[in-house]
Scaffold this motif. Structure first.
Motif, mmCIF file in Angstrom:
data_model
loop_
_atom_site.group_PDB
_atom_site.id
_atom_site.type_symbol
_atom_site.label_atom_id
_atom_site.label_comp_id
_atom_site.label_asym_id
_atom_site.label_seq_id
_atom_site.Cartn_x
_atom_site.Cartn_y
_atom_site.Cartn_z
ATOM 1 N N LEU A 146 0.843 -1.202 0.000
ATOM 2 C CA LEU A 146 0.000 0.000 0.000
ATOM 3 C C LEU A 146 0.875 1.247 0.000
ATOM 4 O O LEU A 146 1.855 1.332 0.735
ATOM 5 N N ARG A 147 0.487 2.217 -0.846
ATOM 6 C CA ARG A 147 1.189 3.501 -0.906
ATOM 7 C C ARG A 147 0.158 4.611 -0.821
ATOM 8 O O ARG A 147 -1.024 4.386 -1.100
ATOM 9 N N ASP A 148 0.598 5.828 -0.468
ATOM 10 C CA ASP A 148 -0.349 6.942 -0.473
ATOM 11 C C ASP A 148 -0.498 7.436 -1.917
ATOM 12 O O ASP A 148 0.115 6.886 -2.833
ATOM 13 N N LYS A 149 -1.310 8.482 -2.111
ATOM 14 C CA LYS A 149 -1.594 8.951 -3.479
ATOM 15 C C LYS A 149 -0.326 9.357 -4.214
ATOM 16 O O LYS A 149 -0.194 9.179 -5.414
ATOM 17 N N ALA A 150 0.627 9.923 -3.468
ATOM 18 C CA ALA A 150 1.863 10.385 -4.104
ATOM 19 C C ALA A 150 2.838 9.237 -4.345
ATOM 20 O O ALA A 150 3.833 9.410 -5.047
ATOM 21 N N GLY A 151 2.582 8.074 -3.738
ATOM 22 C CA GLY A 151 3.450 6.918 -3.966
ATOM 23 C C GLY A 151 4.326 6.552 -2.782
ATOM 24 O O GLY A 151 5.097 5.596 -2.854
ATOM 25 N N PHE A 152 4.247 7.313 -1.677
ATOM 26 C CA PHE A 152 5.055 6.974 -0.494
ATOM 27 C C PHE A 152 4.493 5.706 0.166
ATOM 28 O O PHE A 152 3.276 5.501 0.193
ATOM 29 N N VAL A 153 5.390 4.882 0.716
ATOM 30 C CA VAL A 153 4.987 3.573 1.245
ATOM 31 C C VAL A 153 4.421 3.716 2.660
ATOM 32 O O VAL A 153 5.051 4.313 3.537
ATOM 33 N N LEU A 154 3.225 3.148 2.856
ATOM 34 C CA LEU A 154 2.607 3.159 4.185
ATOM 35 C C LEU A 154 3.207 2.029 5.013
ATOM 36 O O LEU A 154 3.606 0.992 4.478
ATOM 37 N N SER A 155 3.235 2.245 6.332
ATOM 38 C CA SER A 155 3.791 1.201 7.200
ATOM 39 C C SER A 155 3.145 1.264 8.574
ATOM 40 O O SER A 155 2.473 2.240 8.923
ATOM 41 N N GLY A 156 3.385 0.200 9.365
ATOM 42 C CA GLY A 156 2.853 0.144 10.730
ATOM 43 C C GLY A 156 1.335 0.274 10.742
ATOM 44 O O GLY A 156 0.639 -0.282 9.890
ATOM 45 N N ARG A 157 0.831 1.078 11.670
ATOM 46 C CA ARG A 157 -0.626 1.200 11.806
ATOM 47 C C ARG A 157 -1.269 1.906 10.611
ATOM 48 O O ARG A 157 -2.485 1.847 10.420
ATOM 49 N N GLU A 158 -0.453 2.583 9.793
ATOM 50 C CA GLU A 158 -1.010 3.262 8.604
ATOM 51 C C GLU A 158 -1.635 2.275 7.621
ATOM 52 O O GLU A 158 -2.462 2.662 6.799
ATOM 53 N N VAL A 159 -1.208 1.013 7.674
ATOM 54 C CA VAL A 159 -1.748 0.056 6.694
ATOM 55 C C VAL A 159 -3.068 -0.556 7.172
ATOM 56 O O VAL A 159 -3.733 -1.267 6.421
ATOM 57 N N LEU A 160 -3.436 -0.273 8.443
ATOM 58 C CA LEU A 160 -4.692 -0.826 8.957
ATOM 59 C C LEU A 160 -5.863 -0.034 8.391
ATOM 60 O O LEU A 160 -5.774 1.184 8.206
ATOM 61 N N ASP A 161 -6.956 -0.736 8.140
ATOM 62 C CA ASP A 161 -8.145 -0.071 7.627
ATOM 63 C C ASP A 161 -9.243 -0.256 8.671
ATOM 64 O O ASP A 161 -9.771 -1.357 8.819
ATOM 65 N N GLY A 162 -9.539 0.827 9.423
ATOM 66 C CA GLY A 162 -10.517 0.711 10.509
ATOM 67 C C GLY A 162 -10.072 -0.311 11.538
ATOM 68 O O GLY A 162 -10.892 -1.064 12.065
ATOM 69 N N GLY A 163 -8.771 -0.372 11.798
ATOM 70 C CA GLY A 163 -8.235 -1.305 12.793
ATOM 71 C C GLY A 163 -7.998 -2.696 12.236
ATOM 72 O O GLY A 163 -7.402 -3.548 12.896
#
Ligand code: FAD
Length: 280
Positions: free
Chosen positions: A206-223
């Motif tokens: 998973l990356r954000d709109k600009a392409g930066f890589v998400l990590s840790g709790r950022e990759v959780l969706d509603g927990g």
């Protein structure tokens, strides 16, 4: 950077780091480009530019960012010869008592303008918007306003650059009427954004709109863990949306974009790699 009170160049720092890594047993493949990654449990398979593959159990992605370039004629030819991207600290001293310009309205542009004002005769900050309030911190706006040799030129864009061996002038176009005028300048420092070097990851993590890589709790969706996560633990701090793939440095979403933090995150990521390996 800590430990080098007189500073050192990026190349020098990288050479020292490389020698140290080799001495400690790291195998370095260079030059080689990584063009893809896939999950083939329990392995993570990395594809290289020559078509070969490396399979491993954990990967740390640390591919950094590249700076957005001016896409106008002559800009590529004059890069490094008066046009500079992403930083001004090394070159500022070359432009003592000369007229220079900065393109961009973000904090990095503001910091560069303030720094350049200590050397250059004049610093023009060229922005496309009507003012800086939406894009730059107030303290920098105030610092620039207090400097007699810094001037903000709103509602303009750079549409041309020219010079024989070195940059000599730029063509500015006013917005919205499109009037053009030439501005003499010895250097143009460009701060128009960064792009993470993550195209090769495609949809693997998973990356954000600009392409930066998400990590840790950022990759959780509603927990909840990301689709296909496949384990019942939460991701480690610097772990991307695929178990065993970690991220460090500038390429990470919301990273600080400094050497010390990139090195620190690399070191943390390795700790998490060990924790991950203990789980498989
Ligand atoms: C001109 C300039 C001056 C700076 N000055 C300072 C400073 O004074 N102090 C400071 O703290 N920070 C400074 N920075 C920021 C600092 O350089 C970065 O924060 C730091 O280098 C980030 O490290 P990194 O390992 O995340 O990425 P990088 O240093 O960008 O390293 C990424 C590496 O990955 C390689 N790579 C990318 N994609 C691939 C691929 N697909 N396959 C194989 N390899 C790949 C790249 O070639 C590169 O070698 C400066 C940046 C610039 C541009």
């Amino acid at each position: 950077y800590l430990g080098f009170p007189a500073g050192l160049s990026g190349g020098d720092l990288a050479r020292r780091g490389l020698a140290q890594a080799r001495r400690l047993g790291a195998e370095i493949l260079s030059p080689i480009e990584v063009v893809g990654i896939r999950r083939q449990d329990p392995y993570r398979v990395v594809t290289l530019g020559d078509g070969s593959e490396i399979s491993c159990q954990a990967v740390v992605v640390a591919t950094g960012v590249s700076y957005r370039q001016l896409e106008i004629p002559n800009a590529a030819r004059l890069a490094g010869a008066g046009i500079y991207y992403g930083a001004a600290t090394t070159e500022a001293v070359l432009y003592r008592d000369l007229d220079v310009a900065v393109v961009g309205g973000g904090n990095s542009a503001g910091q560069a303008a303030v720094y350049l004002s200590r050397f250059a005769r004049s610093v023009k900050v060229l922005i496309r918007g009507p003012d800086l309030t939406a894009t730059m911190s107030q303290y920098l706006i105030e610092q620039m306003a207090a400097l007699p040799n810094v001037e903000v030129r709103p509602m303009v864009q750079v549409v041309g650059v020219d010079g024989e061996q070195q940059l000599e002038r730029a063509t500015l176009e006013t917005i919205p009427d499109g009037d053009r005028q030439e501005m003499e300048m010895a250097a143009l420092f460009v701060f128009i954004g960064q792009t993470p070097r993550t195209d090769w990851l495609e949809a693997a993590v998973l990356r954000d709109k600009a392409g930066f890589v998400l990590s840790g709790r950022e990759v959780l969706d509603g927990g909840k863990p990301p689709p296909g996560w496949g384990t019942d633990r939460e991701p480690f701090l610097l772990e991307a949306s695929v178990p065993g793939v970690f991220v460090a440095g500038d390429v990470r979403y919301r990273s600080v974009k400094r050497i010390a933090s990139a090195v620190g995150e690399g070191s943390m990521a390795v700790q998490f790699v060990h924790q991950y390996l203990a789980t498989i």
